[in-house]
Design a protein around this motif. Structure first.
Motif, mmCIF file in Angstrom:
data_model
loop_
_atom_site.group_PDB
_atom_site.id
_atom_site.type_symbol
_atom_site.label_atom_id
_atom_site.label_comp_id
_atom_site.label_asym_id
_atom_site.label_seq_id
_atom_site.Cartn_x
_atom_site.Cartn_y
_atom_site.Cartn_z
ATOM 1 N N VAL A 179 0.852 -1.188 0.000
ATOM 2 C CA VAL A 179 0.000 0.000 0.000
ATOM 3 C C VAL A 179 0.887 1.237 0.000
ATOM 4 O O VAL A 179 1.806 1.353 0.814
ATOM 5 C CB VAL A 179 -0.919 0.019 1.244
ATOM 6 N N ALA A 213 0.680 2.135 -8.795
ATOM 7 C CA ALA A 213 -0.427 1.258 -9.171
ATOM 8 C C ALA A 213 -0.025 0.322 -10.306
ATOM 9 O O ALA A 213 -0.387 -0.863 -10.305
ATOM 10 C CB ALA A 213 -1.631 2.103 -9.592
ATOM 11 N N LYS A 261 -1.736 -0.831 -4.034
ATOM 12 C CA LYS A 261 -2.971 -0.104 -3.797
ATOM 13 C C LYS A 261 -2.559 1.285 -3.315
ATOM 14 O O LYS A 261 -1.656 1.413 -2.488
ATOM 15 C CB LYS A 261 -3.825 -0.825 -2.765
ATOM 16 N N LYS A 282 -7.541 3.298 -12.300
ATOM 17 C CA LYS A 282 -8.544 2.268 -12.588
ATOM 18 C C LYS A 282 -8.463 1.803 -14.035
ATOM 19 O O LYS A 282 -8.706 0.621 -14.332
ATOM 20 C CB LYS A 282 -9.937 2.799 -12.260
ATOM 21 N N GLU A 331 -6.021 -0.174 -8.172
ATOM 22 C CA GLU A 331 -6.982 0.160 -7.119
ATOM 23 C C GLU A 331 -6.466 1.337 -6.323
ATOM 24 O O GLU A 331 -5.295 1.363 -5.911
ATOM 25 C CB GLU A 331 -7.213 -1.040 -6.200
ATOM 26 N N ALA A 332 -7.314 2.340 -6.125
ATOM 27 C CA ALA A 332 -6.888 3.545 -5.417
ATOM 28 C C ALA A 332 -8.069 4.207 -4.723
ATOM 29 O O ALA A 332 -9.221 4.011 -5.105
ATOM 30 C CB ALA A 332 -6.245 4.531 -6.394
ATOM 31 N N TYR A 349 -6.966 -0.933 3.403
ATOM 32 C CA TYR A 349 -6.068 -1.869 2.729
ATOM 33 C C TYR A 349 -5.178 -2.683 3.663
ATOM 34 O O TYR A 349 -4.462 -3.570 3.215
ATOM 35 C CB TYR A 349 -5.191 -1.114 1.730
#
Length: 249
Positions: free
Chosen positions: A8, A27, A32, A49, A54-55, A79
Motif C-alpha cells: 500500500v 499502481a 494499492k 482504474k 486500485e486507489a 487496505y
C-alpha cells in the motif's frame, strides 16, 4: 524493479504533476494507492482504474496534521497497512528578494513544503513502526541543494526537507524504516508551466539544462518509486538529484 503487489502506497500532491505520475506508477507495479491532495484527485483515480489498479482519494491538506493522520488511518483501515509513502505536496513562491517577503508569504511556503512533510513523516512513521517496516520518500528540489535567486522561502523549505529526511533516516535506520528524498530539477509540471508561457522563456530554461530538455513527471516518479522499492533496501538518508545533470556543473 521490484513489484509492489500486496503493498500500500500513499502519495501526497497526487492530483497532478509528479505526484499523479508517482501514484500511477505505484499502481502500475501492483500497489494499492491512497491518492492525497487538497485538489480533486478524480483524474488520478480514473487513470489508475483504467490500468486495472486500485486507489482511494482522500482530500488532504498537509498543513493540517489531522488530515494527514486521517489519510494514514484510511490506508490501514481500507487496505490493511502502509508500506510506502511519497510526500510530494508542495508550493513555490518566486520573484522576490529576501527583504521583500512578508512573514505571511515566507511562512506559507515553509508550512506546506517543510512542516507538511514533517506531519506526513510523523504519522507514517507511527504506523510503520507498528509494522516494523516501511519506506518514505520526500520531495525536495535542486533548490534544496543549491541557492537560486529570488527563491529564498522555497529554497529554505527544500533545504529543510533534506535535513529532515536525513534526521528521520537516522532515527529509524534500525527500526525497519528507510527515509530518502528526491530533488527534482526542471520537470514539466503545472507548477513549472507558469514559467513556460512564452516560447523564449521555454527555450531559455531548456537550454539551461545539461541534457537540453525538461524532465518528464514520469522520470521523477520512477526514481521515487525505486527508492520505495525493495531494490533500494540498503539506501537511506539520500537526497537524490533527478535533474538531468543540472547540479553536476
Amino acid at each position: 524493479m521490484s513489484n509492489f503487489e500486496k503493498k500500500v502506497a500513499l502519495v501526497t500532491g497526487a492530483a497532478s504533476g509528479i505526484g499523479k505520475a508517482a501514484a500511477i506508477e505505484f499502481a502500475r507495479r501492483g500497489a494499492k494507492v491512497i491518492v492525497c491532495d487538497i485538489a480533486d484527485g478524480t483524474s488520478t483515480i480514473d487513470e489508475i482504474k483504467a490500468i486495472g489498479g486500485e486507489a482511494t482519494f482522500v482530500k488532504t491538506d498537509v498543513t493540517n496534521p489531522s488530515d494527514v493522520e486521517n489519510a494514514v488511518n484510511i490506508a490501514v483501515k481500507k487496505y490493511g497497512s502502509l508500506d510506502c509513502a511519497f510526500n510530494n505536496a508542495g508550493m513555490e513562491l518566486t520573484g522576490k528578494d529576501v527583504h521583500e517577503l512578508s512573514d505571511e508569504e515566507f511562512n506559507k511556503v515553509i508550512n506546506v513544503n517543510l512542516i507538511g512533510v514533517w506531519h506526513c513523516i510523523k504519522y507514517e512513521a507511527i504506523q510503520m513502526l507498528k509494522q516494523g517496516k516501511g519506506a518514505i520518500v520526500n520531495t525536495s528540489s535542486t533548490a534544496g541543494l543549491v541557492a537560486l535567486a529570488q527563491l529564498s522561502s522555497y529554497a529554505s523549505s527544500k533545504h529543510g526537507v533534506i535535513g529532515l529526511t536525513k534526521a528521520a533516516a537516522v532515527d529509524y535506520a534500525r527500526k525497519g524504516i528507510r527515509v530518502n528524498a528526491v530533488c527534482p530539477g526542471a520537470i514539466k509540471t503545472p507548477m513549472l508551466q507558469k514559467s513556460l508561457e512564452s516560447e523564449e522563456t521555454r527555450h531559455s530554461i531548456e537550454n539551461a539544462q545539461v541534457m537540453g530538455r525538461l524532465g518528464e513527471p514520469e522520470e521523477l516518479a520512477k526514481a521515487a518509486v525505486f527508492l520505495c522499492s525493495d531494490d533500494a533496501s540498503y539506501i537511506t538518508g539520500v537526497a537524490l538529484p533527478v535533474d538531468g545533470g543540472w547540479t553536476a556543473v
